[in-house]
Design a protein around this motif. Structure first.
Motif: not given
Length: 362
Positions: A169-174, A177-191, A251-259
């Motif tokens: 679930p997106g809220d659980v992942f954010i 799990m998201l804080p532990n993703c690598t910078e490369s993984e965050k870029s791919q998630l942003a895409k 607002k629940e997706n703010f972290v994703m938008v910020e990323m």
């Protein structure tokens, strides 16, 4: 820009299946007789709250039935599982056990979640039983044809059976799990979030707050690729505010938008939007008569309120300056025009720059 859930209606009504939609479901094997109805599962004798691994209330309750009804309900649920995932025969019943029937009172659909386990190897899966709603059916079919993912569901009178969509679930992942993703993984998630945002907008799928989609990690050689997939189709072409159809505005997706803002240049964002529009346009072109028949059924169907239709067509007109949107009388007509707009502009390569301007919400 972020907005809160005030842009959403407090309560969405349930819409019946029209004659055209019913004929469509029959033609494409979505309509089938099943041995149990949504209303049958409401006859539970009691329930207990379901908590997650951290002791938090999941908003689901585990229901139980009287001895006189449990055997019949279990048998019927095994039959539904067989119809949904196998050939519909009773040969596999002896290997199945209904481990749990959970009920969720949160949201519009109030689904039952059925957990079925194979007793030979302890593998298990879920499926959902909900009340039939025409707008949700349109959402499921559009997801099946216009997204990268196929969907398995069945309809019988007032009961809708949906397969489980696996993922985190997106809220659980954010949160976890998201804080532990690598910078490369965050870029791919942003895409992926940019493309998911674009796909939802194009086909008018609303309310993609973080708990209404899942994130799926896919291991590819020496790295992980993340995909985002919608799991709730209750808000297909219902709301009047255009921003409801953009996940970025919740607002629940703010972290994703910020990323996205931190990891992607604007040129990259624009390119990913064009890629997703092109992919959706190709799916529209390759879908043949099936999508045409669905759109024809939707154009004459009532799946929203008149004031929502009037508001949305004006907001889309202000965005794309296409006067045809102002002539729409139903959500289906708006959706049909929106899909035609994407297809036409994909076919006309010289219009690419205009597409970019028209689809960007300020």
């Amino acid at each position: 820009m972020m907005e809160d859930e005030k842009m959403m209606s407090k309560k969405k009504p349930t819409y019946p299946v029209s004659g055209k939609l019913d004929a469509y479901l029959e033609e494409y094997n979505r309509k089938i007789e099943i041995p149990i109805f949504y209303e049958d599962l409401l006859r539970f004798a009691g329930s207990v709250a379901v908590y997650d691994a951290e002791g938090e209330d999941t908003l689901w309750v585990r229901v139980y039935y009287s001895d006189s009804e449990r055997e019949e309900i279990d048998l019927s649920l095994k039959k539904v599982y067989s119809i949904l995932h196998s050939d519909g025969s009773d040969r596999i019943f002896q290997y199945l056990n209904v481990d749990a029937v959970d009920y969720c009172t949160f949201g519009n659909s109030k689904p039952f979640r059925i957990k079925v386990r194979n007793i030979l190897n302890d593998n298990f899966t879920y499926f959902y039983i909900k009340k039939t709603d025409a707008s949700r059916i349109y959402g499921l079919e559009l997801e099946h044809m216009l997204s990268p993912y196929n969907l398995n569901f069945l309809v019988h009178k007032d009961t809708l059976i949906e397969e489980h969509i696996a993922g985190i679930p997106g809220d659980v992942f954010i949160k976890d799990m998201l804080p532990n993703c690598t910078e490369s993984e965050k870029s791919q998630l942003a895409k992926e979030f940019v493309k998911f945002n674009e796909r939802c907008m194009i086909r008018l799928l609303g309310d993609m707050r973080s708990y209404n989609y899942v994130i799926m990690p896919v291991h590819d050689f020496d790295h992980v690729v993340y995909k985002i997939r919608a799991i709730d189709f209750d808000q297909q072409s219902f709301e009047g505010k255009l921003k409801v159809y953009f996940p970025q505005f919740f607002k629940e997706n703010f972290v994703m938008v910020e990323m996205v803002q931190k990891k992607l240049l604007q040129d990259s964002v624009d390119q990913y939007k064009i890629e997703e529009r092109s992919i959706v346009a190709k799916r529209i072109l390759s879908s043949g008569n099936r999508l045409k028949k669905l759109r024809n059924a939707c154009k004459t169907d009532i799946i929203s309120k008149e004031e929502n239709v009037n508001l949305l067509k004006e907001q889309i007109y202000e965005l794309v300056l296409d006067k045809d949107f102002r002539q729409c009388n139903t959500m289906g007509e708006i959706l049909d025009l929106a899909l035609n707009f994407v297809r036409r502009n994909y076919e006309n390569v010289s219009m690419r720059q205009i597409i970019e301007k028209k689809f960007d919400v300020q």
